[in-house]
Design a protein around this motif. Structure first.
Motif, short mmCIF file in Angstrom:
data_model
loop_
_atom_site.label_atom_id
_atom_site.label_comp_id
_atom_site.label_asym_id
_atom_site.label_seq_id
_atom_site.Cartn_x
_atom_site.Cartn_y
_atom_site.Cartn_z
N LEU A 242 0.83 -1.21 0.00
CA LEU A 242 0.00 0.00 0.00
C LEU A 242 0.86 1.26 0.00
O LEU A 242 0.63 2.20 -0.77
N VAL A 396 -4.74 8.12 -0.28
CA VAL A 396 -5.44 7.06 0.46
C VAL A 396 -6.85 6.85 -0.08
O VAL A 396 -7.70 6.30 0.61
N TRP A 399 -7.98 3.31 0.23
CA TRP A 399 -7.68 2.65 1.50
C TRP A 399 -8.96 2.50 2.33
O TRP A 399 -9.85 3.34 2.29
N ASP A 403 -6.91 -0.14 6.82
CA ASP A 403 -5.62 0.16 6.18
C ASP A 403 -4.97 1.37 6.84
O ASP A 403 -3.78 1.36 7.17
#
Length: 659
Positions: A242, A396, A399, A403
């Protein structure tokens, strides 16, 4: 309230390690195949903090007797909370890879309760717990019927605990005290046994021997931080992937949209993760924070603490006017009447960017698609339509909340302490978008609630509304949504609460138009009148929004002809006595002219100097004068109409009368 159209998260649980796995496949730590967690979508799941775990245990003890909370087995192992679509708070509690119960807030009762799920019942049975209250005993002959999905009738109930009321969540147990179902009570305890009719509306049912999946795993009990450090370790490969993608995104964005860049920091988890990612990408960017004046004191303290720790260049924006002064003019904000966002947040953002980044800025913003439909549609990079100098980018965007949290834990970063007190979102503490359930949490903060409580009470009395308008959260809406309409009906207060339209505080008769249209040489016309007390100089200045303003020869009036205007007479004629004439070649055209004119009039009367329209102007023609209100420089104005964006005055000043 969470939405359900943002997709579903692919969340699993490793029974061997007793941890959630954010992605499927074999566990990176022990190699075992994980169990897929069955939860309600979209699944923007977050960690359960110690406050959350204590709350679940307290509710269980309150509903079913001492020891019920510990019997759920949620101490010393990871607990997840999944916010579900509901009128107010509804969080699924996930432990051991299963949803064991839900935390539900009732707007009608203003109380929080646990709704036990099948796997939670298995945990109670597995621990040997026997309910002491909140239960009914099912006759053995009725068990097969509720196992077939039927409700439990009173003839099938042999006993029950005292104190049960209609609407209570109750456990159904067998003669051995084992939980076999749960549901909603339809009767008082005194009427539960020996009568006819439905006793319990069953939510779920399962025989104890068939329901063992929810029993706690044999795992060493850890402290909360140690537990989540373990979760981070197991999910480390996913987190590294990520972060790698986010860092690449940030570097590409700076290369494409920079070089001026900054981070928008609200004090919440998503903006914290965004800030940390920009530093992982090798940038030390200035940080923008808008202090609306109604932020949690803890948030302001946190932002300054982070700025000090990281030695950030912190740029703070503030609204020109205090919220508690503006609310006297506009009235309480609502979910469908959010003037406060424009005046207290968007306006200061515009001013901040114009002052510090006059040539434009790439702003990294912690927004995620799981938060709302609007944010899902926006994408990872966007142009802010109301702040032309700003390009927004979110590393993000895709996400989940889990996360974000695992990344923050990985970095060991300081986060806003309000999350550990039960808050799901960090923003203005009186935001109408907050769940009513969060109101009780305010008592755990440094917020001074008295001014807001006083304003709401004054508004309630002025409008002769019942106390429930405040208590049940009706004040959070201008037009009541269906679930609030139903609540008013359940309370028998439709007449008192359904007509909650806000009283405009604009001057009656500020402007009015004659009903219908008259014919003129080459089209239609409509006449109106303005209040002679209106500030005419400002009104004439703002007429430039519609088109060039010129004097009408031989009078003290002015006229406006938009670019490309084909009629012989002007689109708008305004005279010093307040009379006004608008024209168009068709009804649609005259309606369009009138719409823009009404906007000009409302801005003339209701301008609070928030500066939103100033930021929209590409020719630098708008400015805030010494009185704190907007004016237009005729020499610079190109009459593009771009400043006709969101304006608090549009919501505040009364619409015209038609006579």
């Amino acid at each position: 309230m969470p939405q359900v159209s943002h997709g579903n998260t692919d969340l699993h649980w490793c029974n061997g390690c007793d941890v959630p796995l954010i992605r499927g496949g074999a566990c990176p730590s022990c190699g075992s195949e994980p169990l897929r967690i069955k939860h309600t979508p979209p699944g923007d799941i977050r960690p359960g903090f110690p406050h959350d775990i204590d709350e679940v245990e307290h509710l269980a003890d309150r509903q079913w007797g001492p020891g019920a909370g510990r019997a759920l087995g949620i101490h010393g192992s990871p607990v997840l909370l999944n916010p579900c679509p509901a009128p107010d708070r509804l969080d699924e509690v996930i432990a051991g890879g299963h949803v064991i119960c839900s935390v539900s807030f009732s707007q009608k009762e203003l109380s929080t309760m646990l709704l036990l799920r099948r796997d939670g019942g298995a945990r109670l049975n597995g621990s040997g717990f026997t309910p002491e209250k909140g239960y009914v005993v099912c006759d053995p002959t009725a068990v097969p019927f509720i196992m077939d999905g039927m409700n439990l009738l009173s003839p099938g109930i042999t006993d029950c605990s005292d104190g049960i009321l209609p609407g209570d969540e109750v456990l159904v147990i067998d003669d051995d005290g084992r939980v076999i179902a749960s549901g909603l009570s339809r009767k008082h305890s005194r009427d539960m046994v020996g009568t006819r009719g439905m006793g319990v509306k069953i939510r779920w049912s399962a025989l104890p021997e068939e329901n063992s999946t929810g029993n706690p795993q044999e795992q060493p009990e850890r402290e909360w931080k140690e537990t989540w450090d373990h979760v981070v370790d197991v999910n480390r490969p996913h987190l590294h992937s990520l972060v790698k993608r986010a860092v690449s995104f940030i570097r590409d964005a700076v290369k494409r949209y920079g070089p001026k860049a900054a981070v928008s920091y609200s004090g919440g988890k998503d903006s914290l993760a965004t800030l940390l990612l920009t530093r992982d990408a090798g940038f030390e960017l200035p940080v923008m924070f808008v202090d609306t004046g109604i932020e949690f004191p803890e948030t302001v303290e946190h932002v300054r603490a982070i700025a000090g720790e990281m030695e950030l260049d912190l740029i703070v924006g503030r609204p020109r006017n205090d919220f508690f002064e503006l609310v006297k003019v506009f009235g309480p904000p609502g979910r469908d009447y959010r003037w406060c966002c424009k005046s207290c947040k968007l306006g200061p953002t515009v001013s901040l960017i114009r002052e510090h980044f006059p040539d434009g800025v790439l702003t990294f913003i912690g927004q995620r698609r799981y938060e709302s439909n609007t944010r899902e549609r926006k994408g990872a990079v966007w142009k802010n339509p109301w702040v032309p100098q700003q390009t927004g980018a979110s590393p993000v965007q895709d996400w989940t909340a889990l996360d974000v949290w695992l990344y923050i834990f990985l970095k060991g970063a300081r986060y806003n302490p309000l999350y550990e007190r039960g808050f799901q979102r960090i923003g203005c503490w009186l935001c109408p978008s907050c769940d009513l359930a969060e109101r009780e949490l305010l008592n755990l903060t440094k917020v001074d609630q008295e001014p807001w409580s006083r304003i709401l009470e004054e508004e309630r009395k002025m409008r002769d509304l019942p106390e429930e308008w405040i208590e049940k959260g009706f004040h959070r809406f201008k037009k009541l949504p269906p679930h609030m309409v139903r609540l008013a009906g359940e309370m028998g207060m439709e007449r008192e609460l359904l007509d909650t339209g806000r009283i405009s505080k604009g001057r009656k008769g500020s402007f009015m138009f004659v009903d219908g249209y008259g014919s003129c040489a080459d089209g239609l016309s409509q006449e109106g009148v303005l209040n002679p007390g209106m500030e005419r100089k400002r009104f004439i200045s703002l007429l430039n929004i519609i088109g060039p303003v010129t004097n009408i020869e031989g009078t003290e009036g002015v006229e406006v002809r938009p670019e490309g205007w084909s009629m012989k007479r002007a689109a708008v004629e305004s005279y010093s006595d307040g009379t006004i004439v608008i024209r168009g070649s068709s009804e649609d055209e005259i309606k369009n002219v009138r719409r823009k004119l009404e906007s000009v009039i409302k801005r003339t009367e209701g301008c609070i100097g928030c500066g939103i329209c100033v930021g929209r102007c590409s020719s630098d023609a708008l400015h805030i004068d010494e009185s704190g209100k907007v004016m237009i420089s005729e020499e610079k104005c190109i009459h593009c109409g771009m400043c006709l964006g969101p304006c608090p005055a549009e919501s505040f000043v009364r619409d015209p009368y038609t006579v």
